[in-house]
Design a protein around this motif. Structure first.
Motif, mmCIF file in Angstrom:
data_model
loop_
_atom_site.group_PDB
_atom_site.id
_atom_site.type_symbol
_atom_site.label_atom_id
_atom_site.label_comp_id
_atom_site.label_asym_id
_atom_site.label_seq_id
_atom_site.Cartn_x
_atom_site.Cartn_y
_atom_site.Cartn_z
ATOM 1 N N PRO A 1 0.829 -1.168 -0.120
ATOM 2 C CA PRO A 1 0.047 0.105 -0.057
ATOM 3 C C PRO A 1 0.931 1.304 0.063
ATOM 4 N N LEU A 2 0.314 2.342 -0.494
ATOM 5 C CA LEU A 2 0.927 3.612 -0.558
ATOM 6 C C LEU A 2 0.711 4.174 0.968
ATOM 7 N N PRO A 3 1.477 5.257 1.299
ATOM 8 C CA PRO A 3 1.087 5.578 2.618
ATOM 9 C C PRO A 3 -0.099 5.930 3.052
ATOM 10 N N ALA A 4 -1.232 6.546 2.241
ATOM 11 C CA ALA A 4 -2.399 6.854 2.522
ATOM 12 C C ALA A 4 -3.094 5.754 2.683
ATOM 13 N N GLY A 5 -2.678 4.480 2.398
ATOM 14 C CA GLY A 5 -3.486 3.152 2.729
ATOM 15 C C GLY A 5 -4.279 3.074 1.338
ATOM 16 N N LYS A 6 -5.074 1.983 1.244
ATOM 17 C CA LYS A 6 -6.083 1.490 0.310
ATOM 18 C C LYS A 6 -7.369 2.034 0.559
ATOM 19 N N ALA A 7 -7.670 2.662 1.526
ATOM 20 C CA ALA A 7 -8.904 3.261 1.693
ATOM 21 C C ALA A 7 -9.252 4.476 0.792
ATOM 22 N N ILE A 8 -8.296 4.983 0.043
ATOM 23 C CA ILE A 8 -8.336 6.300 -0.682
ATOM 24 C C ILE A 8 -9.160 5.677 -2.019
ATOM 25 N N TYR A 9 -8.952 4.617 -2.488
ATOM 26 C CA TYR A 9 -9.206 3.991 -3.841
ATOM 27 C C TYR A 9 -10.627 4.315 -4.252
ATOM 28 N N PRO A 10 -11.893 4.083 -3.262
ATOM 29 C CA PRO A 10 -13.095 4.213 -3.541
ATOM 30 C C PRO A 10 -13.524 5.614 -3.880
ATOM 31 N N GLY A 11 -13.067 6.512 -3.064
ATOM 32 C CA GLY A 11 -13.180 7.967 -3.501
ATOM 33 C C GLY A 11 -12.608 8.466 -4.536
ATOM 34 N N LEU A 12 -11.398 8.070 -4.931
ATOM 35 C CA LEU A 12 -10.850 8.361 -6.322
ATOM 36 C C LEU A 12 -11.463 7.815 -7.365
ATOM 37 N N VAL A 13 -11.922 6.445 -7.432
ATOM 38 C CA VAL A 13 -12.763 5.871 -8.351
ATOM 39 C C VAL A 13 -14.128 6.613 -8.811
ATOM 40 N N ALA A 14 -14.744 7.088 -7.642
ATOM 41 C CA ALA A 14 -16.070 7.608 -7.455
ATOM 42 C C ALA A 14 -15.913 8.836 -8.468
ATOM 43 N N LYS A 15 -14.930 9.653 -8.687
ATOM 44 C CA LYS A 15 -14.866 10.827 -9.307
ATOM 45 C C LYS A 15 -14.775 10.310 -10.782
ATOM 46 N N ALA A 16 -14.189 9.459 -11.040
ATOM 47 C CA ALA A 16 -14.040 8.954 -12.574
ATOM 48 C C ALA A 16 -15.104 8.353 -13.507
ATOM 49 N N ASP A 17 -14.972 8.265 -14.685
ATOM 50 C CA ASP A 17 -15.883 7.626 -15.414
ATOM 51 C C ASP A 17 -15.134 6.224 -15.991
ATOM 52 N N VAL A 18 -13.879 6.445 -16.385
ATOM 53 C CA VAL A 18 -13.170 5.274 -16.993
ATOM 54 C C VAL A 18 -11.847 5.211 -16.096
ATOM 55 N N VAL A 19 -11.439 4.202 -15.659
ATOM 56 C CA VAL A 19 -10.677 3.822 -14.731
ATOM 57 C C VAL A 19 -9.571 2.789 -15.253
ATOM 58 N N GLY A 20 -8.071 3.164 -15.245
ATOM 59 C CA GLY A 20 -6.980 2.312 -15.479
ATOM 60 C C GLY A 20 -6.034 2.277 -14.554
ATOM 61 N N PHE A 21 -5.129 1.494 -14.647
ATOM 62 C CA PHE A 21 -3.958 1.260 -13.768
ATOM 63 C C PHE A 21 -2.891 0.970 -14.764
ATOM 64 N N ASP A 22 -1.554 1.129 -14.301
ATOM 65 C CA ASP A 22 -0.435 0.528 -14.845
ATOM 66 C C ASP A 22 0.446 -0.345 -13.674
ATOM 67 N N LEU A 23 0.581 -1.695 -14.364
ATOM 68 C CA LEU A 23 1.541 -2.569 -13.515
ATOM 69 C C LEU A 23 2.684 -2.954 -13.820
ATOM 70 N N TYR A 24 3.156 -2.845 -15.043
ATOM 71 C CA TYR A 24 4.538 -3.427 -15.783
ATOM 72 C C TYR A 24 5.292 -4.204 -15.095
ATOM 73 N N PRO A 25 4.896 -5.475 -15.234
ATOM 74 C CA PRO A 25 5.574 -6.354 -14.326
ATOM 75 C C PRO A 25 6.987 -6.639 -14.869
ATOM 76 N N LEU A 26 7.166 -6.521 -15.883
ATOM 77 C CA LEU A 26 8.616 -6.887 -16.437
ATOM 78 C C LEU A 26 9.618 -5.562 -15.946
ATOM 79 N N GLN A 27 9.060 -4.182 -16.330
ATOM 80 C CA GLN A 27 10.079 -2.706 -16.330
ATOM 81 C C GLN A 27 9.574 -1.927 -15.102
ATOM 82 N N VAL A 28 8.758 -2.328 -14.103
ATOM 83 C CA VAL A 28 8.543 -1.787 -12.919
ATOM 84 C C VAL A 28 8.567 -2.989 -11.776
ATOM 85 N N TRP A 29 7.901 -3.974 -11.873
ATOM 86 C CA TRP A 29 8.312 -4.954 -10.876
ATOM 87 C C TRP A 29 9.446 -5.687 -11.090
#
Length: 440
Positions: free
Chosen positions: A235-263
């Motif tokens: 988790p980020l320092p703010a924790g995972k509880a921030i995500y429902p509020g962020l998602v509520a403001k959006a219409d289309v939601v994406g993310f980046d994982l990049y398993p090879l080039q970030v993880w």
């Protein structure tokens, strides 16, 4: 990646991407036909049907109207390719198609070629049932970040939505696209042909934003998150509880994982599908997408173990789709010619199967480590399966929809025949197999 880093990639790689995409155009196959499902085929009030045994009309950037006589089904495929979509009813609006492609529509002995409308004027975006809509019709977006000033080679690959323009902002991008592609603006208030909305600050959770502190956005509001919402990510320092509020403001939601080039872990490719499933649940009915890594970023290629290759691009893309993504993005620009070929293949796949991918998933049970999803539409049954490992495997896939009809393996010139609701197949490392049983 953060906005600043995405901007730097965009500015550094403009010349290289043009060489890459030209190579990709040479490597790419012709675009394949799309398929539709209950959410992607609609019946609406229409003017009287025109005369003739088969007529087609563009009605939106992702939709055509098909009217035919004589009963039976109409079959739809990308121009010059076999059908991959079947519809019935005699008068259907088929959504989920691509305005960057042309389609052959067959009914009885008649064939008509048609393309959905290009976004040459204002386009109204909305969402419903986890699907992005343009002018009220389903649409499957393929996004790119930071490209300028040339767009035609990318449109030829099937990429149709552009975010961030380091060469002059939204007005310059709209002018360069000239009604041939869609734009998502950096700030609210933008207008012009193909502008469908605006995006929040990139990786807003990583920059400390919450649903309360996000700046304004309008139209279709796009949000890209880091992967820290995912249960297998710290988790980020703010924790995972921030995500429902962020998602509520959006219409289309994406993310980046990049398993090879970030993880920096090629064993993390299965997380592409697992994290996508968690985002779908978090988004609670909003369309989701995932950014797919296309070249070197943070982790050394070394002996090639962490290299981004055409095979990893296609496998990661299909893992996101298996996980329920209703859109894909590619980052960063600056990929080489061989990866361009993989992007062309993904454009082909999505143009062939986008409406099916927007349909509700059907039950399917793949044998580990293979990941799979299934769809049922128009009397056809589809299974899409990926080997997320670097070793060859043989796997059995079971699904109630496998009724004994032979499955065509798209692009492979072969069939497999299920028995007792299951079939077995061989998967090379990172292999993707796309199966379809046409209507009986």
């Amino acid at each position: 990646m953060h906005v600043g880093r995405r901007l730097s990639y965009g500015l550094i790689a403009v010349g290289l991407v043009l060489l890459g995409v030209v190579a990709g155009v040479l490597l790419s196959r012709g675009h394949a036909a799309k398929q539709s499902a209950p959410p992607t085929t609609t019946t609406v009030a229409r003017p009287p049907a025109p005369a003739g045994p088969l007529t087609t009309t563009p009605v939106a950037p992702g939709a055509i109207r098909i009217v035919w006589k004589g009963g039976g089904r109409a079959a739809v495929g990308l121009a010059g390719e076999p059908p991959t979509i079947w519809v019935s009813g005699g008068d259907v609006t088929l959504g989920g198609l691509s305005f960057t492609a042309s389609y052959d529509v067959h009914a009885g002995s008649s064939t008509v070629t048609v393309s959905p409308s290009e976004p040459t004027g204002p386009v109204t975006g909305s969402v419903a049932d986890g699907v992005m809509l343009l002018d009220g019709q389903p649409f499957f977006p393929i996004l790119l970040w930071g490209q300028c000033p040339s767009y035609d080679p990318l449109l030829a690959l099937g990429i149709d939505v552009f975010m961030n323009n380091p060469c002059g902002g939204i007005d310059a991008q709209v002018g360069a696209l000239a009604g041939k592609g869609l734009s998502v603006a950096e700030a609210p208030g933008a207008a012009g042909a193909g502008v469908i909305g605006s995006y929040y600050p990139d990786e807003a959770d990583g920059h400390g934003y919450t649903g309360v502190t996000l700046p304004a956005a309008d139209g279709l509001r796009f949000l890209t998150l880091t992967n820290h919402f995912y249960s297998a990510a710290a988790p980020l320092p703010a924790g995972k509880a921030i995500y429902p509020g962020l998602v509520a403001k959006a219409d289309v939601v994406g993310f980046d994982l990049y398993p090879l080039q970030v993880w920096c872990r090629r064993s993390a490719l299965p997380d592409v599908a697992a994290a996508q499933r968690e985002l779908v649940r978090l988004a609670a009915g909003k369309p989701t997408f995932q950014w797919i890594e296309t070249t070197h970023m943070q982790c050394p290629f070394g002996d090639g173990a962490l290299a981004v290759t055409p095979a990893t691009v296609r496998a990661e893309s299909w893992l996101a789709l298996v996980g329920g993504a209703h859109g894909l993005g590619f980052f960063p620009i600056g990929w080489t010619g061989d990866v361009s070929g993989a992007l062309a293949q993904m454009g082909h796949d999505i143009q062939a199967l986008g409406p099916v991918l927007l349909a509700p998933a059907a039950p399917v049970s793949p044998e580990a480590p293979v990941e799979a999803t299934a769809r049922s539409y128009g009397g056809a049954f589809y299974v899409f399966a990926v080997n997320p490992t670097y070793a060859p495997v043989k796997a059995t896939i079971s699904a109630p929809g496998l009724d004994g009809r032979p499955l065509q393996v798209l692009g492979e010139n072969r069939t497999v025949t299920p028995a007792s609701g299951a079939f077995a197949d061989d998967f090379a490392p990172l292999a993707v197999h796309l199966y379809v049983a046409p209507p009986g």
